[in-house]
Write an enzyme that holds these catalytic residues in place. Sequence first.
Site, PDB file in Angstrom:
ATOM      1  N   TRP A  97       0.826  -1.209   0.000  1.00 17.21           N
ATOM      2  CA  TRP A  97       0.000   0.000   0.000  1.00 17.21           C
ATOM      3  C   TRP A  97       0.856   1.254   0.000  1.00 17.21           C
ATOM      4  O   TRP A  97       0.513   2.239  -0.660  1.00 17.21           O
ATOM      5  CB  TRP A  97      -1.015  -0.027   1.150  1.00 17.21           C
ATOM      6  CG  TRP A  97      -1.844  -1.270   1.038  1.00 17.21           C
ATOM      7  CD1 TRP A  97      -1.793  -2.366   1.851  1.00 17.21           C
ATOM      8  CD2 TRP A  97      -2.785  -1.593  -0.002  1.00 17.21           C
ATOM      9  NE1 TRP A  97      -2.651  -3.333   1.388  1.00 17.21           N
ATOM     10  CE2 TRP A  97      -3.271  -2.884   0.265  1.00 17.21           C
ATOM     11  CE3 TRP A  97      -3.257  -0.908  -1.122  1.00 17.21           C
ATOM     12  CZ2 TRP A  97      -4.211  -3.513  -0.559  1.00 17.21           C
ATOM     13  CZ3 TRP A  97      -4.201  -1.538  -1.936  1.00 17.21           C
ATOM     14  CH2 TRP A  97      -4.663  -2.818  -1.651  1.00 17.21           C
ATOM     15  N   ASP A 164      -1.878   6.796   6.093  1.00 18.18           N
ATOM     16  CA  ASP A 164      -2.941   5.912   5.625  1.00 18.18           C
ATOM     17  C   ASP A 164      -3.294   5.035   6.831  1.00 18.18           C
ATOM     18  O   ASP A 164      -2.534   4.153   7.208  1.00 18.18           O
ATOM     19  CB  ASP A 164      -2.403   5.067   4.452  1.00 18.18           C
ATOM     20  CG  ASP A 164      -3.389   3.985   4.009  1.00 18.18           C
ATOM     21  OD1 ASP A 164      -4.474   3.856   4.625  1.00 18.18           O
ATOM     22  OD2 ASP A 164      -3.062   3.263   3.041  1.00 18.18           O
ATOM     23  N   LYS A 188     -12.903  -1.389   6.738  1.00 19.53           N
ATOM     24  CA  LYS A 188     -12.215  -2.287   7.656  1.00 19.53           C
ATOM     25  C   LYS A 188     -12.675  -2.038   9.095  1.00 19.53           C
ATOM     26  O   LYS A 188     -13.197  -2.920   9.745  1.00 19.53           O
ATOM     27  CB  LYS A 188     -10.695  -2.127   7.560  1.00 19.53           C
ATOM     28  CG  LYS A 188     -10.085  -2.781   6.334  1.00 19.53           C
ATOM     29  CD  LYS A 188      -9.646  -1.765   5.372  1.00 19.53           C
ATOM     30  CE  LYS A 188      -9.025  -2.202   4.089  1.00 19.53           C
ATOM     31  NZ  LYS A 188      -8.917  -3.544   3.656  1.00 19.53           N
TER      32      LYS A 188
HETATM   33  N1  PMP Z   1      -4.394   1.106   2.334  1.00 16.89           N
HETATM   34  C1  PMP Z   1      -4.396  -0.009   3.091  1.00 16.89           C
HETATM   35  C2  PMP Z   1      -3.523  -0.068   4.301  1.00 16.89           C
HETATM   36  C3  PMP Z   1      -5.218  -1.086   2.737  1.00 16.89           C
HETATM   37  O1  PMP Z   1      -5.224  -2.208   3.476  1.00 16.89           O
HETATM   38  C4  PMP Z   1      -6.024  -0.993   1.578  1.00 16.89           C
HETATM   39  C5  PMP Z   1      -6.976  -2.101   1.166  1.00 16.89           C
HETATM   40  N2  PMP Z   1      -6.717  -3.343   1.611  1.00 16.89           N
HETATM   41  C6  PMP Z   1      -5.973   0.177   0.826  1.00 16.89           C
HETATM   42  C7  PMP Z   1      -5.160   1.202   1.233  1.00 16.89           C
HETATM   43  C8  PMP Z   1      -6.813   0.347  -0.411  1.00 16.89           C
HETATM   44  O2  PMP Z   1      -8.090   0.643  -0.024  1.00 16.89           O
HETATM   45  P1  PMP Z   1      -9.302   0.832  -1.014  1.00 16.89           P
HETATM   46  O3  PMP Z   1      -9.558  -0.511  -1.602  1.00 16.89           O
HETATM   47  O4  PMP Z   1     -10.377   1.314  -0.102  1.00 16.89           O
HETATM   48  O5  PMP Z   1      -8.927   1.835  -2.036  1.00 16.89           O
END
Ligand code: PMP
Length: 352
Positions: A97, A164, A188
């Site tokens: 990420w 994030d 989440k």
């Molecule tokens: N950041 C983190 C730490 C994540 O775990 C995730 C999804 N697993 C994301 C970003 C991406 O999120 P989204 O699918 O809501 O764009």
Amino acid sequence: NFNAGPSILPQAVLEEASKAVANFNNSGLSILEIGHRTPLFESVMEEARSLVKELMNLDEDHEVLFLHGGATVQFMQVPMNLLDTNETAAYANTGVWGIKAIKEAKLFGNVNVVCTSEEKNFNYIPKNFTVPGDSKYFHLTSNNTIYGTQWHQFPKTGVSLIADMSIDILSRKLDFNSFDLIYAGAQKNMGAAGTNLVVINKNITGKISRAIPSIMDYRNHIKEKSMLNTPPVFAIYVSMLTLRWLKENGGVEQMEKRNNQKAELLYNAIDNSSIFKATAEKEDRSKMNVCFVMDDQTLEKKFLDFAKENNIYGIKGHRLVGGFRASLYNALPLSSVQYLVEKMKEFEDSKA
Ligand code: PMP
């Protein structure tokens, strides 16, 4: 339900949300068929924003927005709003990420990757690195979903801190005001997929020369109280209910206590087992995503089958780490972890 995301929600939230789909607040209409600029929905948005302010103890400078598109949009929206073409932002690379956030930032300015844990498949959180004082901001991923690592201490860098927090938002006490921007996909720890919480210090906006498309400009969302265009109404409603539940259950402080208890129970079981092994460095272990493996891959497959037979959902690990991952978000009761630990022991004993 140990799903990594979308993931478990409180039962009371699911029941209330179902009722609102049929008949919202006795209006005779579904939440899905009312205008967003009606008092009915405006009160949902207002309550959601003020609950975040209250639960995170935010000061007057920090604004709360519920935006579209998930955390992935923020990988791009953050640098588009904050990083000028000739400026440099510092990023921590603690996994997939973070890497995605770095890739997007490079479209807008310079990126200085100040630390990485890549050489050990991201199984730890880097320490002892420096962030140059002229960095526009420092971006990190507070919890790394795939590898089960978490920042337990945030470095004091002297530059604007951006996180994030998709995974561990509202799961532990933090000085949220010390961050200039926090973002989190709701699916989440605080609601349903489709919306994205952004907490932003309004003083960091308006400092770059780039023209920003209206819908991407944080200043417009702040000005319009997160109602610039039609918001993802149902996802925001589910977030609001989850935030209410969080408050009724003791707020962030109680969540942290419960989350510590759950994580301790599961990590102890893994550490005391002869077949399961945790993958992350002990001091950097995540309280939200517990990652573990077995030496014997055929046994791993057998345990996954055994888990399924016993109604344990969502514990298959991400393919980049393998093995298992149990996500212990706020809504997961302690009894679920007790059950998992019991079943792990039962499986282990049957193989002895
Ligand atoms: N950041 C983190 C730490 C994540 O775990 C995730 C999804 N697993 C994301 C970003 C991406 O999120 P989204 O699918 O809501 O764009």
